[in-house]
Design a protein around this motif. Structure first.
Motif, short mmCIF file in Angstrom:
data_model
loop_
_atom_site.label_atom_id
_atom_site.label_comp_id
_atom_site.label_asym_id
_atom_site.label_seq_id
_atom_site.Cartn_x
_atom_site.Cartn_y
_atom_site.Cartn_z
N VAL A 202 0.85 -1.19 0.00
CA VAL A 202 0.00 0.00 0.00
C VAL A 202 0.88 1.24 0.00
N LEU A 203 0.37 2.30 -0.62
CA LEU A 203 1.02 3.60 -0.52
C LEU A 203 0.35 4.37 0.61
N VAL A 204 1.16 5.00 1.44
CA VAL A 204 0.66 5.74 2.60
C VAL A 204 0.80 7.23 2.31
N HIS A 205 -0.35 7.90 2.15
CA HIS A 205 -0.34 9.34 1.88
C HIS A 205 -0.66 10.09 3.17
N THR A 206 0.31 10.81 3.68
CA THR A 206 0.08 11.62 4.88
C THR A 206 -0.85 12.77 4.51
N ARG A 207 -1.84 13.04 5.37
CA ARG A 207 -2.77 14.15 5.12
C ARG A 207 -2.59 15.23 6.19
N LYS A 208 -3.41 16.26 6.11
CA LYS A 208 -3.29 17.39 7.05
C LYS A 208 -3.41 16.91 8.50
N PRO A 209 -2.85 17.68 9.45
CA PRO A 209 -2.98 17.32 10.86
C PRO A 209 -4.44 17.10 11.23
N GLY A 210 -4.72 16.05 11.98
CA GLY A 210 -6.09 15.71 12.36
C GLY A 210 -6.71 14.69 11.43
N GLU A 211 -6.12 14.49 10.24
CA GLU A 211 -6.66 13.49 9.31
C GLU A 211 -5.76 12.26 9.30
N VAL A 212 -6.42 11.11 9.35
CA VAL A 212 -5.68 9.84 9.33
C VAL A 212 -5.06 9.66 7.94
N PRO A 213 -3.85 9.09 7.85
CA PRO A 213 -3.25 8.89 6.53
C PRO A 213 -4.16 8.07 5.61
N LEU A 214 -4.10 8.40 4.32
CA LEU A 214 -4.87 7.68 3.32
C LEU A 214 -4.02 6.53 2.78
N LEU A 215 -4.59 5.32 2.79
CA LEU A 215 -3.89 4.15 2.27
C LEU A 215 -4.46 3.80 0.90
N VAL A 216 -3.57 3.57 -0.05
CA VAL A 216 -4.01 3.18 -1.39
C VAL A 216 -3.34 1.87 -1.76
N VAL A 217 -4.18 0.85 -1.98
CA VAL A 217 -3.64 -0.46 -2.35
C VAL A 217 -3.06 -0.38 -3.76
N ASP A 218 -1.90 -0.97 -3.94
CA ASP A 218 -1.25 -1.00 -5.25
C ASP A 218 -2.18 -1.69 -6.25
N SER A 219 -2.57 -0.94 -7.30
CA SER A 219 -3.57 -1.49 -8.24
C SER A 219 -2.99 -2.63 -9.08
N THR A 220 -1.66 -2.73 -9.15
CA THR A 220 -1.08 -3.84 -9.90
C THR A 220 -1.16 -5.15 -9.11
N SER A 221 -1.66 -5.08 -7.87
CA SER A 221 -1.79 -6.31 -7.07
C SER A 221 -2.95 -7.17 -7.57
N HIS A 222 -3.83 -6.62 -8.41
CA HIS A 222 -4.99 -7.36 -8.93
C HIS A 222 -5.86 -7.91 -7.80
N HIS A 223 -5.83 -7.25 -6.67
CA HIS A 223 -6.64 -7.69 -5.53
C HIS A 223 -8.01 -7.02 -5.63
N ARG A 224 -9.06 -7.72 -5.20
CA ARG A 224 -10.41 -7.15 -5.26
C ARG A 224 -10.50 -5.84 -4.46
N LEU A 225 -9.76 -5.79 -3.36
CA LEU A 225 -9.76 -4.57 -2.54
C LEU A 225 -9.24 -3.37 -3.34
N ALA A 226 -8.20 -3.59 -4.14
CA ALA A 226 -7.65 -2.51 -4.97
C ALA A 226 -8.69 -2.07 -6.00
N TRP A 227 -9.36 -3.03 -6.57
CA TRP A 227 -10.36 -2.75 -7.59
C TRP A 227 -11.54 -1.98 -6.98
N GLU A 228 -11.99 -2.42 -5.80
CA GLU A 228 -13.13 -1.75 -5.15
C GLU A 228 -12.76 -0.34 -4.69
N GLN A 229 -11.50 -0.16 -4.31
CA GLN A 229 -11.06 1.17 -3.90
C GLN A 229 -11.08 2.13 -5.09
N LEU A 230 -10.74 1.60 -6.24
CA LEU A 230 -10.68 2.40 -7.46
C LEU A 230 -12.07 2.66 -8.03
#
Ligand SMILES: [Zn+2]
Length: 175
Positions: free
Chosen positions: A130-158
């Motif tokens: 996963v890529l971890v994108h730090t966000r503004k103070p007070g916001e939890v980091p955004l996690l993005v599953v690597d779309s090349t993983s071909h995982h259903r979770l990556a597909w549903e996130q997209l």
């Protein structure tokens, strides 16, 4: 897991019910590895809602909480969120800690991590890159599953999910 719920006012296109009080934010208190170490290691661990430093076989493992967001095609419902743990290298965790209180901390470049929470998908989710994108103070980091993983979770996130699928996912979690 803890949960917050959302509702749809619309009849579901799949099952023709109205889905009420479906979990839309689910969070395990600790990374799964927490349950795999001994009591002594847990006593020496640091666990907050945001980070976990866990002694394991003589080394310290570094975990950060982040949000995996799945858009839902129903404006009443909002976004379905897995609030889960991701494992980072020590160097990356140090970078996160160093910039934690910075007003412009979202300028930190995305970090590479691995998902450290088992989620109810056919393919395993632990170990997913996963890529971890730090966000503004007070916001939890955004996690993005690597779309090349071909995982259903990556597909549903997209692509997003329907409320019916959100209800199905939430129903697989023991509250
Ligand atoms: Zn349905």
């Amino acid at each position: 897991m803890g949960q917050l719920t959302g509702s749809s006012r619309l009849e579901c296109k799949v099952c023709h019910k109205v889905h009420r009080n479906v979990a839309r934010l689910l969070w395990p208190m600790a990374p799964d590895a927490w349950l795999e170490v001994g009591v002594g290691e847990r006593l020496e661990a640091e666990l907050t809602p945001d980070i976990c430093l866990l002694p394991c076989n003589g080394e310290i493992r570094h975990f950060l909480r982040g949000h995996l967001q799945l858009p839902v095609d129903d404006n009443d419902f909002g976004t379905f969120v897995w609030s889960v743990w991701v494992e980072l290298s020590e160097a990356d965790m140090t970078a996160v800690a160093r910039t934690w209180d910075d007003a412009d901390r979202e300028r930190l470049l995305p970090l590479q991590g691995t998902l450290a929470t088992a989620l109810p998908y056919e393919q395993p989710t632990r170990g997913l890159p996963v890529l971890v994108h730090t966000r503004k103070p007070g916001e939890v980091p955004l996690l993005v599953v690597d779309s090349t993983s071909h995982h259903r979770l990556a597909w549903e996130q997209l692509r997003g999910i329907g409320v019916h699928r959100a209800a199905e996912l939430a129903g697989k979690i023991d509250h």
